[in-house]
Scaffold this motif. Structure first.
Motif, PDB file in Angstrom:
ATOM      1  N   ASP A 181      11.468   8.527  -2.855  1.00 43.55           N
ATOM      2  CA  ASP A 181      12.048   8.552  -4.194  1.00 43.55           C
ATOM      3  C   ASP A 181      12.411   9.925  -4.457  1.00 43.55           C
ATOM      4  N   THR A 182      12.820  10.451  -5.589  1.00 42.78           N
ATOM      5  CA  THR A 182      13.189  11.752  -6.191  1.00 42.78           C
ATOM      6  C   THR A 182      11.728  12.081  -6.587  1.00 42.78           C
ATOM      7  N   TYR A 183      11.263  13.349  -6.118  1.00 42.01           N
ATOM      8  CA  TYR A 183       9.929  13.617  -6.476  1.00 42.01           C
ATOM      9  C   TYR A 183       9.777  14.630  -7.901  1.00 42.01           C
ATOM     10  N   TYR A 184      10.902  15.066  -8.273  1.00 44.97           N
ATOM     11  CA  TYR A 184      11.082  15.889  -9.479  1.00 44.97           C
ATOM     12  C   TYR A 184      11.655  15.326 -10.691  1.00 44.97           C
ATOM     13  N   GLU A 185      11.636  13.903 -10.790  1.00 41.81           N
ATOM     14  CA  GLU A 185      12.187  13.241 -11.763  1.00 41.81           C
ATOM     15  C   GLU A 185      10.952  12.948 -12.839  1.00 41.81           C
ATOM     16  N   THR A 186      11.102  13.628 -14.031  1.00 41.52           N
ATOM     17  CA  THR A 186       9.882  13.571 -15.090  1.00 41.52           C
ATOM     18  C   THR A 186      10.102  12.481 -16.033  1.00 41.52           C
ATOM     19  N   GLU A 187      11.490  11.911 -16.267  1.00 47.03           N
ATOM     20  CA  GLU A 187      11.318  10.858 -17.262  1.00 47.03           C
ATOM     21  C   GLU A 187      10.851   9.557 -16.831  1.00 47.03           C
ATOM     22  N   VAL A 188       9.996   8.923 -17.897  1.00 55.35           N
ATOM     23  CA  VAL A 188       9.706   7.600 -17.369  1.00 55.35           C
ATOM     24  C   VAL A 188      10.722   6.503 -17.790  1.00 55.35           C
ATOM     25  N   GLU A 189      10.974   5.645 -16.903  1.00 50.59           N
ATOM     26  CA  GLU A 189      11.896   4.593 -17.120  1.00 50.59           C
ATOM     27  C   GLU A 189      11.158   3.339 -17.989  1.00 50.59           C
ATOM     28  N   THR A 190      11.932   2.665 -18.657  1.00 48.01           N
ATOM     29  CA  THR A 190      11.474   1.428 -19.225  1.00 48.01           C
ATOM     30  C   THR A 190      11.035   0.388 -18.062  1.00 48.01           C
ATOM     31  N   LEU A 191       9.908  -0.309 -17.977  1.00 48.99           N
ATOM     32  CA  LEU A 191       9.594  -1.099 -17.173  1.00 48.99           C
ATOM     33  C   LEU A 191      10.429  -2.606 -17.490  1.00 48.99           C
ATOM     34  N   SER A 195       9.938  14.090   7.872  1.00 47.22           N
ATOM     35  CA  SER A 195      10.741  13.705   6.742  1.00 47.22           C
ATOM     36  C   SER A 195      11.556  12.461   7.038  1.00 47.22           C
ATOM     37  N   ALA A 196      11.669  12.532   8.158  1.00 40.24           N
ATOM     38  CA  ALA A 196      12.632  11.383   8.653  1.00 40.24           C
ATOM     39  C   ALA A 196      11.728   9.884   8.405  1.00 40.24           C
ATOM     40  N   ASN A 197      10.453   9.985   8.679  1.00 39.54           N
ATOM     41  CA  ASN A 197       9.670   8.628   8.214  1.00 39.54           C
ATOM     42  C   ASN A 197       9.627   8.723   6.751  1.00 39.54           C
ATOM     43  N   GLU A 198       9.599   9.726   6.087  1.00 38.35           N
ATOM     44  CA  GLU A 198       9.275   9.427   4.662  1.00 38.35           C
ATOM     45  C   GLU A 198      10.631   8.823   4.201  1.00 38.35           C
ATOM     46  N   GLU A 250      -3.942  15.033   1.042  1.00 43.18           N
ATOM     47  CA  GLU A 250      -4.780  13.972   1.358  1.00 43.18           C
ATOM     48  C   GLU A 250      -3.855  12.486   1.076  1.00 43.18           C
ATOM     49  N   SER A 251      -3.039  12.519   0.128  1.00 45.31           N
ATOM     50  CA  SER A 251      -2.114  11.569  -0.262  1.00 45.31           C
ATOM     51  C   SER A 251      -0.914  11.575   0.779  1.00 45.31           C
ATOM     52  N   GLU A 252      -0.269  12.593   1.157  1.00 45.11           N
ATOM     53  CA  GLU A 252       0.540  12.696   2.053  1.00 45.11           C
ATOM     54  C   GLU A 252       0.065  12.072   3.285  1.00 45.11           C
ATOM     55  N   HIS A 253      -1.096  12.479   3.841  1.00 41.36           N
ATOM     56  CA  HIS A 253      -1.774  12.092   5.029  1.00 41.36           C
ATOM     57  C   HIS A 253      -1.806  10.685   4.905  1.00 41.36           C
ATOM     58  N   LYS A 254      -2.583   9.950   3.942  1.00 43.16           N
ATOM     59  CA  LYS A 254      -2.721   8.587   3.838  1.00 43.16           C
ATOM     60  C   LYS A 254      -1.110   7.848   4.176  1.00 43.16           C
ATOM     61  N   LEU A 255      -0.144   8.293   3.360  1.00 45.43           N
ATOM     62  CA  LEU A 255       1.204   7.763   3.385  1.00 45.43           C
ATOM     63  C   LEU A 255       1.653   7.722   4.812  1.00 45.43           C
ATOM     64  N   LYS A 312       0.749  -1.217  -0.031  1.00 40.75           N
ATOM     65  CA  LYS A 312      -0.038  -0.039   0.069  1.00 40.75           C
ATOM     66  C   LYS A 312       0.921   1.137   0.066  1.00 40.75           C
ATOM     67  N   ILE A 313       2.121   1.205   0.710  1.00 43.38           N
ATOM     68  CA  ILE A 313       2.777   2.454   0.796  1.00 43.38           C
ATOM     69  C   ILE A 313       3.668   2.562  -0.554  1.00 43.38           C
ATOM     70  N   ALA A 314       3.885   1.503  -1.384  1.00 40.69           N
ATOM     71  CA  ALA A 314       4.385   1.678  -2.632  1.00 40.69           C
ATOM     72  C   ALA A 314       3.511   2.280  -3.609  1.00 40.69           C
ATOM     73  N   GLN A 315       2.084   1.767  -3.586  1.00 41.40           N
ATOM     74  CA  GLN A 315       1.136   2.210  -4.297  1.00 41.40           C
ATOM     75  C   GLN A 315       0.740   3.766  -4.004  1.00 41.40           C
ATOM     76  N   GLU A 316       0.728   4.255  -2.792  1.00 44.09           N
ATOM     77  CA  GLU A 316       0.575   5.708  -2.520  1.00 44.09           C
ATOM     78  C   GLU A 316       1.565   6.440  -2.698  1.00 44.09           C
ATOM     79  N   THR A 317       2.829   5.816  -2.547  1.00 47.39           N
ATOM     80  CA  THR A 317       4.097   6.695  -3.083  1.00 47.39           C
ATOM     81  C   THR A 317       4.061   6.828  -4.662  1.00 47.39           C
ATOM     82  N   ASN A 318       3.753   5.790  -5.448  1.00 50.56           N
ATOM     83  CA  ASN A 318       3.707   6.179  -6.845  1.00 50.56           C
ATOM     84  C   ASN A 318       2.583   7.306  -7.225  1.00 50.56           C
ATOM     85  N   ALA A 319       1.250   7.048  -6.434  1.00 54.95           N
ATOM     86  CA  ALA A 319       0.213   7.942  -6.661  1.00 54.95           C
ATOM     87  C   ALA A 319       0.460   9.391  -6.316  1.00 54.95           C
TER      88      ALA A 319
END
Length: 643
Positions: free
Chosen positions: A566-576, A557-560, A442-447, A406-413
């Motif tokens: 992950d880096t939040y300002y990366e705009t390139e989409v990596e190949t799966l 921020s320590a918990n995060e 809201e996403s930050e609160h859920k995370l 769930k954390i991974a999904q919410e982080t991606n969102a």
């Protein structure tokens, strides 16, 4: 000798083939117009029966299509009815249940193939049979109408001939009578010349009429003979030959339709055979030893069988100790099998506890009631402390894995929302950045809440792993009185003596396992309550100080950063990265957006597994642009995932 036999056999086979070819040539030269020219009525009956037989075959195919459709529907309903229920999902780990699920999948594929047979018969055979039957009936009706018209013309001509013949016969008889009358009058001397002349004129007129009737009869006879010859040599054979062609067309159609229906059935036979192979493979995958091991792994508690119950010498115990032992047994009798107190029992026996009880005992009862009210929806405690040690650790590990997903999904969102906000800030024409601010909060609160829950359950798991497993079963973990002392057995088999001094402490090994709930009980007994406004700020409680700040906003921020930052300002989409490989079992033509075609036996890379919708995302190398990605049906491929 053998050579002579071989030569004789070859000569006989060649003679048979020659006879068959001559018979076929003779049959091809035979026609209804010449051989059965006089069986018009029987030919009409035969052709009608032939078309009725064609309609009968069409009705047979319709009934078969209905049976195939009903069979496929019942198979699908059967598969649906026997799909594992949600409450039975925990049994899916056994190989027998997995084989049964694979069996249901293969049966569903069989139902699909029966539907393919039904649709193919309907579209390819039944429609053609219906069209042919309609065409044959119309052409037969036209042929019979032409034949009836020809027969009517011949009948009319025969009637004219008969009428001309009768007229000629009558005129000839009249002329003969007139000649006889004239001869008698000419020989009669008593008649005058005028009367004789009158008989002569009548004779002349009758002879002329006889000659005219004779000429008419001869003319009609010639016409009739010509028409009859043309009728039986050309016109009627042409009609009968047309009826012969229609009947042969009907016979040839039945042959093609029967072969076509068999080809439809044969086209799905390889897939049905593969389904059967899948069912056999599912049966062969059942491993009774593995299932037995999984039963042990699922239900193993970690306890050892109880030891021998020691003998209690009541003569060496003082009365106060006996009374305390009776009270302890009374308490233990109201404990449930999992080592906790039932709320209903507590409500009914409050008066008894007040008779013997003190303030500390009432606190214990209130703590037990509080723990009872904190049970989850499935009747288990939040920290699973009511389970045996092994089962508790498994439940906690499963819960931790679920929270991590769930954390991974919410982080991606959250990362997606952050990238969207960055794009909106860079180009305001695409959207207002403030529209995603609320979703980000809201996403930050859920995370944050998920991270706190993860830390809490990790703490539960650490405590469960550090606690020593009791060496006796719950039935044997009870207080024992030996020589006026209370003893409690620990996992190392030693016994700690606690003299009765009025401070009864709960035994360290008196419950199934260590848990946070027991620590809470101990805090209540010692009069220490760290809750703030009725809630605890510890990670185990899951109710810590939370915030909705963005990354890098100070607190939190320590918990995060501790869990998958992950880096939040990366705009390139990596190949799966590929999750495995797959092989196409059947060819697939891409007919919907997002899907790609594949050939049977083609090897592809799996980049996204089936999410329950029946489609798997795959990728293949492409010389033009590098890679082709898209979705293919999961039932059409065989996947091999990487470990």
């Amino acid at each position: 000798m053998l050579a002579l036999l071989a030569s004789g056999t070859s000569r006989s086979s060649s003679s048979i083939k020659l006879a068959e070819s001559e018979s076929a040539a003779q049959n091809s030269n035979m026609s209804w117009g010449t051989e059965i020219w006089d069986q018009n009525d029987n030919i009409a009956i035969h052709t009608n029966r032939g078309i009725d037989a064609l309609d009968k075959y069409a009705n047979f195919l319709r009934d078969r299509v209905a049976i195939e459709t009903e069979y496929a529907g019942k198979l699908r309903r059967l598969v649906k009815n026997y799909q594992p229920k949600k409450k039975e999902e925990e049994d899916n780990e056994y190989t027998s249940m997995q084989a049964f699920r694979n069996l249901l999948k293969e049966v569903g594929d069989l139902a699909g193939q029966r539907e393919v047979v039904s649709e193919s018969l309907q579209l390819q055979v039944i429609q053609a049979v219906t069209l042919l039957s309609k065409t044959l009936r119309e052409e037969r009706k036209k042929c019979l109408s032409d034949g009836a018209m020809l027969q009517q013309n011949l009948t009319t001509q025969l009637s004219s001939l008969d009428r001309a013949k009768r007229n000629y016969e009558k005129a000839y008889r009249d002329s003969e009578k007139a000649v006889d009358s004239y001869k008698r009058a000419d020989m009669d001397l008593n008649l005058s010349r005028a009367e004789v002349e009158r008989y002569k004129n009548v004779m002349t007129a009758k002879i002329q009429q006889s000659d005219d009737a004779k000429n008419e009869y001869a003319n009609q006879l010639q016409k009739t003979n010509n028409l009859q010859q043309q009728h039986f040599s050309m016109l009627l054979p042409a009609v009968l030959n047309r009826l012969q062609e229609l009947d042969e067309k009907r016979t040839r159609g039945i042959r093609e339709f029967i072969i076509g229906a068999a080809e439809v059935e044969s086209s799905v036979a390889p897939i049905i055979a593969r389904c059967m192979e899948g069912i056999v493979k599912a049966g062969e995958s059942i491993n009774e030893k593995e299932d037995s091991f999984k039963v042990i792994e699922r239900y193993q508690s970690g306890f050892t069988p109880p030891r021998d119950i020691p003998f209690e010498d009541l003569s060496k115990l003082d009365p106060d100790t006996v009374q305390e032992s009776h009270y302890s047994n009374s308490i233990s009798n109201h404990l449930t099998i999992k080592g906790t107190m039932g709320a209903n029992k507590l409500k009914k026996r409050v008066g008894i506890f007040n008779i013997f009880g003190s303030t500390k005992q009432r606190q214990i009862i209130e703590a037990c009631i509080t723990m009872k009210n904190s049970l989850t929806a499935d009747g288990q405690k939040e920290d699973f402390s009511d389970l045996p040690p092994n089962q508790r650790r498994k439940k906690l590990q499963a819960k931790i894995t679920e929270l991590q997903q769930k954390i991974a999904q919410e982080t991606n969102a959250r990362d997606g929302l952050m990238k969207m906000k960055i794009v909106y800030e860079a180009n305001s024409s695409l959207g207002n950045p403030m529209t995603v601010e609320g979703q980000l909060n809201e996403s930050e609160h859920k995370l944050e809440k998920l991270k706190l829950d993860l830390k809490k359950y990790q703490g539960y798991l650490d405590k469960a792993s550090q606690a020593q497993v009791a060496t006796s079963s719950p039935q044997a973990n009870r207080n024992q009185l030996q020589n006026g002392h209370r003893t409690s057995r620990h996992s190392n088999g030693s016994a700690d003596d606690h003299h009765e001094d009025g401070d009864d402490q709960p035994d360290d090994a008196g419950s199934l396992s260590r848990s946070g709930s027991e620590d809470n009980v101990a805090q209540i007994q010692n009069g220490h309550n760290n809750n703030n406004n009725g809630s605890s700020a510890s990670p185990e409680s899951g109710l810590g100080t939370s915030h909705t700040s963005l990354p890098g906003s100070g607190q939190g921020s320590a918990n995060e950063n501790a869990i998958g930052e992950d880096t939040y300002y990366e705009t390139e989409v990596e190949t799966l990265n590929p999750l495995g490989t797959c092989r196409a079992l059947y060819p697939f033509e891409a007919s919907s957006e997002g899907s790609i075609p594949m050939n049977e036996g083609e090897e592809l890379q799996v980049i996204e597994i089936d999410q329950g919708d029946g489609w798997t995302r795959v990728r293949r190398a492409n010389n033009s642009n590098g890679w082709d990605e898209g979705f293919v049906p999961t039932s059409y491929i065989e996947c091999t995932l990487y470990a």
